[in-house]
Design an enzyme around this catalytic site. Structure first.
Site, PDB file in Angstrom:
ATOM      1  N   ASP A  46       8.686   3.132   5.600  1.00  0.00           N
ATOM      2  CA  ASP A  46       8.891   4.017   6.557  1.00  0.00           C
ATOM      3  C   ASP A  46      10.363   3.309   7.422  1.00  0.00           C
ATOM      4  O   ASP A  46      11.338   3.887   7.761  1.00  0.00           O
ATOM      5  CB  ASP A  46       8.008   4.401   7.690  1.00  0.00           C
ATOM      6  CG  ASP A  46       6.714   5.012   7.160  1.00  0.00           C
ATOM      7  OD1 ASP A  46       7.031   5.537   6.079  1.00  0.00           O
ATOM      8  OD2 ASP A  46       5.999   4.850   7.654  1.00  0.00           O
TER       9      ASP A  46
HETATM   10  C1  26A Z   1      -0.399  13.974   4.734  1.00  0.00           C
HETATM   11  N1  26A Z   1      -0.483  12.538   5.130  1.00  0.00           N
HETATM   12  C2  26A Z   1      -1.616  12.059   4.225  1.00  0.00           C
HETATM   13  C3  26A Z   1       0.078  11.841   5.940  1.00  0.00           C
HETATM   14  C4  26A Z   1       0.152  10.405   6.165  1.00  0.00           C
HETATM   15  C5  26A Z   1       0.894   9.725   7.051  1.00  0.00           C
HETATM   16  N2  26A Z   1       1.862  10.629   7.502  1.00  0.00           N
HETATM   17  C6  26A Z   1       2.036  11.716   7.428  1.00  0.00           C
HETATM   18  N3  26A Z   1       1.259  12.421   6.547  1.00  0.00           N
HETATM   19  N4  26A Z   1      -0.829   9.594   5.600  1.00  0.00           N
HETATM   20  C7  26A Z   1      -0.434   8.344   6.127  1.00  0.00           C
HETATM   21  N5  26A Z   1       0.710   8.537   7.039  1.00  0.00           N
HETATM   22  C8  26A Z   1       1.422   7.429   7.840  1.00  0.00           C
HETATM   23  O1  26A Z   1       2.017   6.683   7.009  1.00  0.00           O
HETATM   24  C9  26A Z   1       2.383   5.581   7.856  1.00  0.00           C
HETATM   25  C10 26A Z   1       2.712   4.315   7.057  1.00  0.00           C
HETATM   26  O2  26A Z   1       3.776   4.655   6.208  1.00  0.00           O
HETATM   27  C11 26A Z   1       0.769   6.683   8.703  1.00  0.00           C
HETATM   28  O3  26A Z   1       0.136   7.311   9.854  1.00  0.00           O
HETATM   29  C12 26A Z   1       1.222   5.261   8.838  1.00  0.00           C
HETATM   30  O4  26A Z   1       1.690   5.122  10.129  1.00  0.00           O
END
Ligand code: 26A
Length: 367
Positions: A322
């Site tokens: 990210d």
């Molecule tokens: C739909 N899903 C599974 C998700 C996520 C996500 N953000 C949006 N949608 N699953 C994990 N994360 C985020 O990924 C970040 C790390 O790259 C987590 O909240 C974490 O901060």
């Protein structure tokens, strides 16, 4: 610590960043941000766990999955169990929101806005507070009866397993974009988390159509292997609008398998070429851990080496991808070329890896 961080920044890049900062001080603040992001706002529960703990729930050490709170999924227990962990930390998360904070970290206040859906609760208050501190304009849709989404970031060594209960984030509606359309119209470019393909492909397409009609950059991150794997149709509908696709090597491998490509699943150039397709203006950027970043467009492919961080400086890799996207988007927002954008992405990822969770150092620009 701060001096070490500075060593990471090559001089050109430093000049660039300070150049950007100067222009922020001179520039007048507009009520509309240049960069508009869309994603799933989540609060991360971050804790170090054992491999046995991952096994108990059949989790892979480096992965991202969804839990279904309504179907009595056993994995919902993880959130309760983590509360007992002495080192559990609550940090702002949601992949695209992390990217928005990263871009704002570089660009300064007023340049980034963020769409997503939250509940009316203390979690949302905390996320709003973090976004505001970062200089982001939060354009949240608020669900009265659904809790803000959460993600358990289970750390083992340099790996992180992400288990998400989307909660209110799952209820974002395209109409919320209409209600704030002036922010879309006044934006110069867009960033969408691939994770949002699980929520509202219609909202993504709405933004994508606007971007296409107005010739604005439209950047999509593939986010996780589960996106090309289980949301292939939605991905195929959205890809035509993209000008840039950002992904890592494991998402690339999942894409290769899901789309039945003939090449090997680690042949990043061939996989990227497939995503570029016959588009004259789409660029695909694959990060590959410490291996060079791969960049492919109609004009060919290029590799951009990564400066390795010594293993003792690595705090955790949650949010590294990210942060890469955050640095990359900040550079695009300022009209920098691709080479600079990738360098800024690599630089911000290295800074984030030295912090707990998807965060950025607080004091890097001050002595
Ligand atoms: C739909 N899903 C599974 C998700 C996520 C996500 N953000 C949006 N949608 N699953 C994990 N994360 C985020 O990924 C970040 C790390 O790259 C987590 O909240 C974490 O901060």
């Amino acid at each position: 610590g701060k001096l070490k961080l500075f060593k990471l920044i090559n001089n050109d890049l430093l000049a660039d960043i300070f150049g950007l900062r100067r222009s922020i001080r001179r520039g007048n603040m507009s009520q509309f941000a240049k960069l508009v992001c869309l994603g799933n706002p989540l609060l991360d529960y971050q804790a170090t766990v054992t491999l046995e703990y991952l096994e108990k729930y059949s989790l892979k050490s480096n992965d991202a999955i969804l839990v279904d709170a309504s179907s009595g999924d056993q994995k919902m227990k993880i959130f309760e169990e983590l509360l007992e962990y002495p080192d559990v930390k609550f940090v702002a998360g949601g992949a695209a929101q992390n990217t928005a904070r990263g871009a704002a970290y570089v660009l300064g206040p007023g340049k980034v806005s963020y769409f997503g859906s939250v509940g009316r609760d203390v979690y949302a208050d905390k996320l709003l507070e973090e976004n505001t501190k970062a200089g982001i304009l939060s354009l949240y849709q608020v669900q009265e009866d659904i809790a803000t989404g959460k993600c358990a970031a289970l750390i083992t060594g340099h790996d992180r397993s992400l288990v998400t209960d989307l909660g209110a984030a799952n209820h974002f509606k395209p109409e919320h974009l209409d209600a704030h359309w002036e922010h879309v119209e006044n934006a110069e470019l867009f960033y969408v988390g691939g994770f949002h393909l699980t929520v509202s492909p219609e909202a993504i397409i709405k933004l994508g159509k606007h971007a296409q009609e107005t010739g604005k950059p439209f950047v999509l991150n593939l986010s996780a292997p589960m996106i090309p794997q289980f949301f292939k149709d939605a991905l195929e509908r959205v890809l035509p609008y993209t000008t840039h696709v950002i992904s890592n090597e494991s998402e690339a491998a999942a894409y290769c398998e899901s789309f039945g490509l003939e090449c090997a699943n680690d042949d990043l150039v061939s996989i990227a070429n497939h995503i570029v397709g016959d588009s004259p203006r789409r660029t695909v950027i694959f990060t590959h851990g410490l291996e060079p970043t791969v960049c492919v467009s109609a004009s060919g492919h290029e590799f951009f080496p990564v400066q390795p961080l010594s293993s003792t400086n690595i705090v955790d890799t949650n949010g590294a991808g990210d942060a890469f996207a955050g640095g990359f988007m900040a550079a695009l927002t300022e009209g920098k070329d691709l080479k600079t954008a990738i360098a800024m992405g690599q630089w911000l990822a290295a800074l984030s890896i030295q912090e707990v969770g998807p965060s950025y150092p607080a004091t890097v620009f001050q002595f």
